[in-house]
Design an enzyme around this catalytic site. Sequence first.
Site, PDB file in Angstrom:
ATOM      1  N   HIS A 109      44.613  24.221  32.452  1.00  0.00           N
ATOM      2  CA  HIS A 109      44.901  25.639  32.644  1.00  0.00           C
ATOM      3  C   HIS A 109      44.939  25.947  34.143  1.00  0.00           C
ATOM      4  O   HIS A 109      43.924  26.322  34.732  1.00  0.00           O
ATOM      5  CB  HIS A 109      43.826  26.495  31.971  1.00  0.00           C
ATOM      6  N   HIS A 145      38.492  28.944  30.204  1.00  0.00           N
ATOM      7  CA  HIS A 145      39.657  28.067  30.341  1.00  0.00           C
ATOM      8  C   HIS A 145      40.051  27.888  31.807  1.00  0.00           C
ATOM      9  O   HIS A 145      40.737  26.930  32.150  1.00  0.00           O
ATOM     10  CB  HIS A 145      40.840  28.635  29.547  1.00  0.00           C
ATOM     11  N   GLY A 194      33.689  29.335  26.463  1.00  0.00           N
ATOM     12  CA  GLY A 194      34.871  28.807  25.796  1.00  0.00           C
ATOM     13  C   GLY A 194      35.359  29.875  24.838  1.00  0.00           C
ATOM     14  O   GLY A 194      36.392  30.510  25.094  1.00  0.00           O
ATOM     15  N   LEU A 236      36.064  33.209  23.866  1.00  0.00           N
ATOM     16  CA  LEU A 236      36.129  34.335  24.794  1.00  0.00           C
ATOM     17  C   LEU A 236      35.221  35.475  24.356  1.00  0.00           C
ATOM     18  O   LEU A 236      35.036  35.734  23.178  1.00  0.00           O
ATOM     19  CB  LEU A 236      37.583  34.812  24.915  1.00  0.00           C
ATOM     20  N   ASP A 288      41.751  38.968  30.904  1.00  0.00           N
ATOM     21  CA  ASP A 288      42.263  39.985  29.982  1.00  0.00           C
ATOM     22  C   ASP A 288      41.777  39.763  28.554  1.00  0.00           C
ATOM     23  O   ASP A 288      41.490  40.722  27.832  1.00  0.00           O
ATOM     24  CB  ASP A 288      43.800  39.960  30.005  1.00  0.00           C
ATOM     25  N   ASN A 318      45.367  39.774  35.497  1.00  0.00           N
ATOM     26  CA  ASN A 318      46.722  39.253  35.722  1.00  0.00           C
ATOM     27  C   ASN A 318      47.693  39.657  34.629  1.00  0.00           C
ATOM     28  O   ASN A 318      48.867  39.295  34.666  1.00  0.00           O
ATOM     29  CB  ASN A 318      46.703  37.729  35.893  1.00  0.00           C
ATOM     30  N   VAL A 322      48.162  38.780  31.582  1.00  0.00           N
ATOM     31  CA  VAL A 322      48.809  37.708  30.821  1.00  0.00           C
ATOM     32  C   VAL A 322      47.815  37.107  29.837  1.00  0.00           C
ATOM     33  O   VAL A 322      46.655  36.860  30.179  1.00  0.00           O
ATOM     34  CB  VAL A 322      49.334  36.607  31.766  1.00  0.00           C
ATOM     35  N   ARG A 330       9.300  38.535   4.546  1.00  0.00           N
ATOM     36  CA  ARG A 330       9.620  39.289   5.773  1.00  0.00           C
ATOM     37  C   ARG A 330       8.348  39.939   6.315  1.00  0.00           C
ATOM     38  O   ARG A 330       8.151  40.008   7.529  1.00  0.00           O
ATOM     39  CB  ARG A 330      10.687  40.340   5.502  1.00  0.00           C
ATOM     40  N   GLU A 363      25.218  42.975  15.909  1.00  0.00           N
ATOM     41  CA  GLU A 363      24.629  41.674  15.578  1.00  0.00           C
ATOM     42  C   GLU A 363      25.196  40.543  16.442  1.00  0.00           C
ATOM     43  O   GLU A 363      24.461  39.657  16.889  1.00  0.00           O
ATOM     44  CB  GLU A 363      24.852  41.337  14.103  1.00  0.00           C
ATOM     45  N   HIS A 383      25.854  42.242   0.548  1.00  0.00           N
ATOM     46  CA  HIS A 383      24.630  41.948   1.282  1.00  0.00           C
ATOM     47  C   HIS A 383      23.870  40.740   0.746  1.00  0.00           C
ATOM     48  O   HIS A 383      22.882  40.324   1.340  1.00  0.00           O
ATOM     49  CB  HIS A 383      23.680  43.165   1.240  1.00  0.00           C
ATOM     50  N   ARG A 429      13.185  40.003   0.930  1.00  0.00           N
ATOM     51  CA  ARG A 429      12.847  41.428   0.868  1.00  0.00           C
ATOM     52  C   ARG A 429      11.760  41.666  -0.179  1.00  0.00           C
ATOM     53  O   ARG A 429      10.850  42.471   0.018  1.00  0.00           O
ATOM     54  CB  ARG A 429      14.089  42.231   0.485  1.00  0.00           C
TER      55      ARG A 429
END
Length: 727
Positions: A66, A106, A156, A158, A197, A227, A229, A399, A463, A527, A574
């Site tokens: 790249h 990249h 890596g 994004l 971007d 840029n 792009v 829990r 999350e 759920h 729960r």
Amino acid sequence: MHLANDDPRVNGTGQTDYGKHVVDGLKKAEHIEDTAVKKLSEEHDIVLKTFRLLIADLCQQFKGGHPGGAIGMAAIGVALWKYVMRYAPHTPTYFNRDRFILSNGHTCLFQYTFLHLTGYKAMTFDQLKSYHSDRVDALCPGHPEIEHEGIEVTTGPLGQGIANAVGLAMATKNLQATYNKPGFDVVSNHTWCMIGDACLQEGVALEAISFAGHLKLNNLTVIYDNNQVTCDGSVDLTNTEDVNAKMTACGWDVIDIEDGCFDIEGLVEALHKARAATDKPTFINVRTIIGIGSAVAGDAVAHGAAFGDADVANMKKLYGFNPEEHFVVGEEVRKFFDDIPERGEEFVRSWEKKVQEYETEFPELGAEFRRRIAGRLPEGWKDLIPSKQSFPEKPTATRASSGLVFNPIAQACNSFMVGTADLSPSVNMIWKGKVDFQHPDLKTTCGITGNYSGRYIHYGVREHAMAAISNGLAAFAPNTFVPITSSFFMFYLYAAPAVRMGALQHLQVIHAATHDSIGMGEDGPTHQPIELANLYRSMPNMLYIRPGDSEEAAGAWITAIEAKHTPTIISTSRQALPQLPSTRRDGVAKGAYVLEEVEDADVTLIGVGAELSFAVEVAKELKTKNVKARVVSFPCWRLFEDQPLEYRRDTLRKHQTPAVVIEPYAPNGWERYANAAICVKRFGHSLPGKAAYKFFGFETGPMTAKVGDYLEKIKADELLRHEFMEL
């Protein structure tokens, strides 16, 4: 945007006046050291040209990579690594260093090349040229990886990097509020994050950006390589929003740089202004041209493909370089970066001296600070966990057990930063006297406030960002922070990309996941996790643990806290569960153990987590029918796989006794340990917990009948024992 070949920014002409302008501005800028920057315009010119041609050669060598973004960002790198960032190439782990995150990973050659030029010893010229090679020892993978000197986190996917950067900035804020004293700023580093971007289109980045603005993290600067792009084309193909207005609305200061390919003066001034920010994070919108100087400048083609031999040769001609020479870094460029290693060592010496003086002035805090730097917990933390005898005897949801085990530890050990995605009443992670991590001036309608020394984080309904930010907290320094996240188990599907990145980076993050089965009830199939355990059980370097009662919850937390290089999901119920007399916390550490042994058993029942007590009840019922059943508790596959072969054989005895697992999840994977499964192969159903179990046949009578019927079938057809059966 394309630049013509006769544009002075492309061919290198007309640079003298521009360079003088840069130098004059730099002389006025605030610098790390008092020495004025007295560089001739030609120095910046030759550094930028050399850098860009080096990137082009590195990609052309193996015809991949790249190049475009790294080339367009060159001036940003000069401003950062030469003039603004505080770091020590010869002491890469210097604790008070600025953190730099390349979220647009990249463009990794941008970072690798500056690591080489500024003197990181591991990044030799030979190693730099390993980019996209077949060398297995290469330090230049296709995206930055945390294992290598000078790389803070693996990026890596994004958006992950900018969320990590928020976590790193939060870590600094918490340490400052905890340890800094007047005249003793033992923690003073800044976090710099480079994005492109695409990061601004990812949901996790937008979650993190919003949260950072809310927290007013003025020690965080995001530099946007604007840029326009992406892979498919220009950004306006998919995005036409006002980015600056969005960032302002999210609580960020915004600085614009119009000529980001060459305006080193403006970049340095903007970066220093960002470091000096007092109440907001800073977003620097830097307009650049991807692949500047190449035939595909400004085009999406420049993003992810080498330019080609002819284009690279033409770039060299335009820049006044010999097109027949490759990987040229002249003495003038080397000299330009020569002073940086010694400058870094002075940072290290100065900081170490300050910490020593701090230890003299504040001996208790100083000792604690050193312990945190070393990544150690206080001695005796295990003694804070209740004994088996002191847990409630009444049925208790795991829990709640999780809170009983961990909250005393969190209260006493300030290495733990505990967060929740808007589920405090459900996850039981609040300890007595907890303080929220918040900007100290925040006034809320609900009355909850806090400060930066707080260690309880309200992430809101975010999350994915919660997990990615926690990776940043964990990456600040090894085990200085042990982040805890908490939410419903099903919502760790939202968080999964960041949870995976934590596992990949060997970061210790503990995820407390509740409502982990159909027994969670009326919220229904949206759920009720059926398939999710399989994802985390198969994920490398991940401990997925389902404790069956309070004692096993203790074992799960001990195991997770001792797993210094591994994230853990502690998966809890729960609904209230019986407290079983034979459970053992040390058994959890082995992944599976014999809960009830029977000689000459007819069947082994494997119970897991919330359904462990079901296996115990079925064994009792089978006994009334003259069927001998031994019971194995199996909270964690990966821990079991780490045990010696003899232990695994002796625990399961699969070679001599058929085994049936009881778990209302998809059965995939259990064929390694069991011959049959009482399981669930469809999505759940919206019913109260007990009714949901009944609907799916998880009651003692029906399960006993299924086991008995299975044993009769394999008596009639021995081959069935070798076929995994779903009962």
